[in-house]
Design an enzyme around this catalytic site. Structure first.
Site, mmCIF file in Angstrom:
data_model
loop_
_atom_site.group_PDB
_atom_site.id
_atom_site.type_symbol
_atom_site.label_atom_id
_atom_site.label_comp_id
_atom_site.label_asym_id
_atom_site.label_seq_id
_atom_site.Cartn_x
_atom_site.Cartn_y
_atom_site.Cartn_z
ATOM 1 N N GLN A 151 45.051 -4.077 38.967
ATOM 2 C CA GLN A 151 45.134 -5.374 38.286
ATOM 3 C C GLN A 151 45.415 -6.488 39.287
ATOM 4 O O GLN A 151 44.905 -7.605 39.153
ATOM 5 C CB GLN A 151 46.248 -5.325 37.230
ATOM 6 N N ASP A 206 53.419 -10.523 30.862
ATOM 7 C CA ASP A 206 52.902 -9.241 30.373
ATOM 8 C C ASP A 206 53.686 -8.910 29.099
ATOM 9 O O ASP A 206 54.689 -9.568 28.781
ATOM 10 C CB ASP A 206 53.121 -8.181 31.471
ATOM 11 N N ARG A 222 45.256 7.159 35.106
ATOM 12 C CA ARG A 222 46.253 6.326 34.408
ATOM 13 C C ARG A 222 47.233 7.289 33.753
ATOM 14 O O ARG A 222 46.843 8.118 32.920
ATOM 15 C CB ARG A 222 45.579 5.443 33.356
ATOM 16 N N ARG A 259 38.318 -7.405 37.139
ATOM 17 C CA ARG A 259 38.641 -5.972 37.274
ATOM 18 C C ARG A 259 37.387 -5.214 37.700
ATOM 19 O O ARG A 259 37.440 -4.316 38.533
ATOM 20 C CB ARG A 259 39.157 -5.406 35.939
ATOM 21 N N CYS A 298 47.572 -9.772 32.297
ATOM 22 C CA CYS A 298 46.657 -8.631 32.515
ATOM 23 C C CYS A 298 45.957 -8.218 31.228
ATOM 24 O O CYS A 298 44.910 -7.580 31.289
ATOM 25 C CB CYS A 298 47.415 -7.466 33.132
ATOM 26 N N HIS A 318 50.657 -1.128 38.980
ATOM 27 C CA HIS A 318 49.293 -1.334 38.475
ATOM 28 C C HIS A 318 48.499 -2.100 39.551
ATOM 29 O O HIS A 318 48.133 -3.261 39.352
ATOM 30 C CB HIS A 318 49.347 -2.105 37.151
HETATM 31 N N1 NVA Z 1 52.853 -3.284 31.408
HETATM 32 C C1 NVA Z 1 51.729 -2.905 30.587
HETATM 33 C C2 NVA Z 1 50.430 -3.207 31.279
HETATM 34 C C3 NVA Z 1 49.197 -2.897 30.481
HETATM 35 C C4 NVA Z 1 47.930 -3.145 31.228
HETATM 36 C C5 NVA Z 1 51.825 -1.434 30.224
HETATM 37 O O1 NVA Z 1 52.154 -0.625 31.101
HETATM 38 O O2 NVA Z 1 51.588 -1.094 29.065
HETATM 39 N N1 CP Z 2 44.944 -4.837 31.974
HETATM 40 C C1 CP Z 2 44.646 -3.549 31.705
HETATM 41 O O1 CP Z 2 44.852 -2.642 32.527
HETATM 42 O O2 CP Z 2 44.078 -3.370 30.484
HETATM 43 P P1 CP Z 2 43.774 -1.987 29.743
HETATM 44 O O3 CP Z 2 45.097 -1.394 29.367
HETATM 45 O O4 CP Z 2 42.928 -2.366 28.567
HETATM 46 O O5 CP Z 2 43.034 -1.084 30.688
#
Ligand code: NVA
Ligand code: CP
Length: 302
Positions: free
Chosen positions: A134, A219, A104, A287, A259, A131
């Site tokens: 997800q 989101d 990540r 997930r 998500c 992502h």
């Molecule tokens: N768009 C959000 C998704 C988190 C799972 C982010 O990148 O923070």
């Molecule tokens: N939806 C998701 O990826 O959650 P986290 O940021 O908690 O991993």
């Protein structure tokens, strides 16, 4: 065979994605029955996190443990990655020690560079642009609640961000229509819109966009890495909120996904997650099952 990686949904064919989704549903039933299934004994998952996480970390870590393997959590704060060791060098070293690696991070080019230098499969666990993990869970959740998503209409409300980009890829791979309801200046990547103009369109008004939706998704207004834009985004996005009243405008069988983490009072109303049309807890649980299917497949195809 060369390594398979999972950096975006386009790395797999539609039939592979369908197979993974069905396998995730099977693995879920096995886990709910309490069946022990450990095909990945002695396998080690490296988990690199340059951004925060609750669901992704726990689902990958629990998932590999349930499959008989083990995980190593690597925060950029505590590794040499955070002190500037090149991504290429880190990939070469870690992929000699781990059997599969998830990352990540910020720029999507970072996971691409990592994968190019890795001897083992690499999974994108969220970048600024995509992502895909997800979406495996989201597509499984739709299938479980409403059956096939093919030909249906999905409405994305909010920022044209990493999740929205993965929804555009999903529209192509699962063959559904996508309405992107975002404010001007926050559109998804132009090349993605251009490559998918047969199935993706932008509608600026949320009430108009919600009509005929079989699935509504949203989101956060400010993603990780955009914290300093939070206040400015609150102004731009104030009308981009999903609520039970917005759901009432959609198709009678419509469901709602997010998500998570969610910000009540921003992209969703305070009561949205209590509405029976919200399936976010199943979505979050999936997930785990989706990524178990993904790791099993990537390690089996080595
Ligand atoms: N768009 C959000 C998704 C988190 C799972 C982010 O990148 O923070
Ligand atoms: N939806 C998701 O990826 O959650 P986290 O940021 O908690 O991993």
């Amino acid at each position: 065979m060369a390594n398979r990686h999972f950096l975006t949904l386009l790395d797999f064919t539609p039939s592979e994605l369908e197979m993974l989704m069905n396998r995730a549903i099977e693995l879920k039933a096995m886990q709910h029955r309490g069946e022990i299934y450990e095909p990945l004994k002695n396998k080690v998952l490296g988990m690199i996190f340059e951004k925060s996480s609750t669901r992704t970390r726990v689902s990958f870590e629990a998932g590999i443990a349930q499959l008989g393997g083990q995980a190593i959590f690597l925060s950029s704060r505590d590794t040499q990655l955070g002190r500037g060791e090149p991504i290429e060098d880190s990939a070469k070293v870690l992929s000699r020690m781990c059997d599969i690696i998830m990352i990540r991070t910020f720029g999507h080019d970072i996971v691409e560079t990592f994968a190019e230098n890795s001897r083992v499969p690499v999974i994108n666990a969220l970048t600024d642009d995509y992502h895909p993990c997800q979406l495996l869970a989201d597509m499984q959740t739709y299938q479980e609640h409403r059956g096939s998503i093919q030909g249906k209409t999905v409405v994305w409300v909010g920022d044209g961000n990493n999740m929205c980009h993965s929804y555009i890829n999903a529209a192509r791979q699962w063959d559904f229509k996508l309405v992107v309801n975002c404010p001007e200046g926050f559109d998804p990547l132009p090349e993605l819109l251009n490559d998918n103009k047969d199935r993706v369109r932008i509608v600026r008004d949320t009430k108009e966009a919600a009509k005929d939706a079989h699935l509504l998704v949203t989101d956060v207004w400010a993603s990780m890495g955009q914290e300093e834009e939070q206040k400015a985004r609150e102004k731009v996005f104030k009308d981009y909120q999903v609520s039970p009243a917005i759901m009432d405008l959609a198709h009678k069988d419509a469901i709602f996904m997010h998500c998570l983490p969610a910000h009540r009072g921003e992209e969703i109303s305070h009561d949205m997650l209590d509405d029976p049309r919200a399936v976010v807890w199943d979505e979050a649980e999936n997930r785990l099952h989706a990524q178990k299917a993904l790791m099993e497949y990537l390690l089996a195809s080595e």
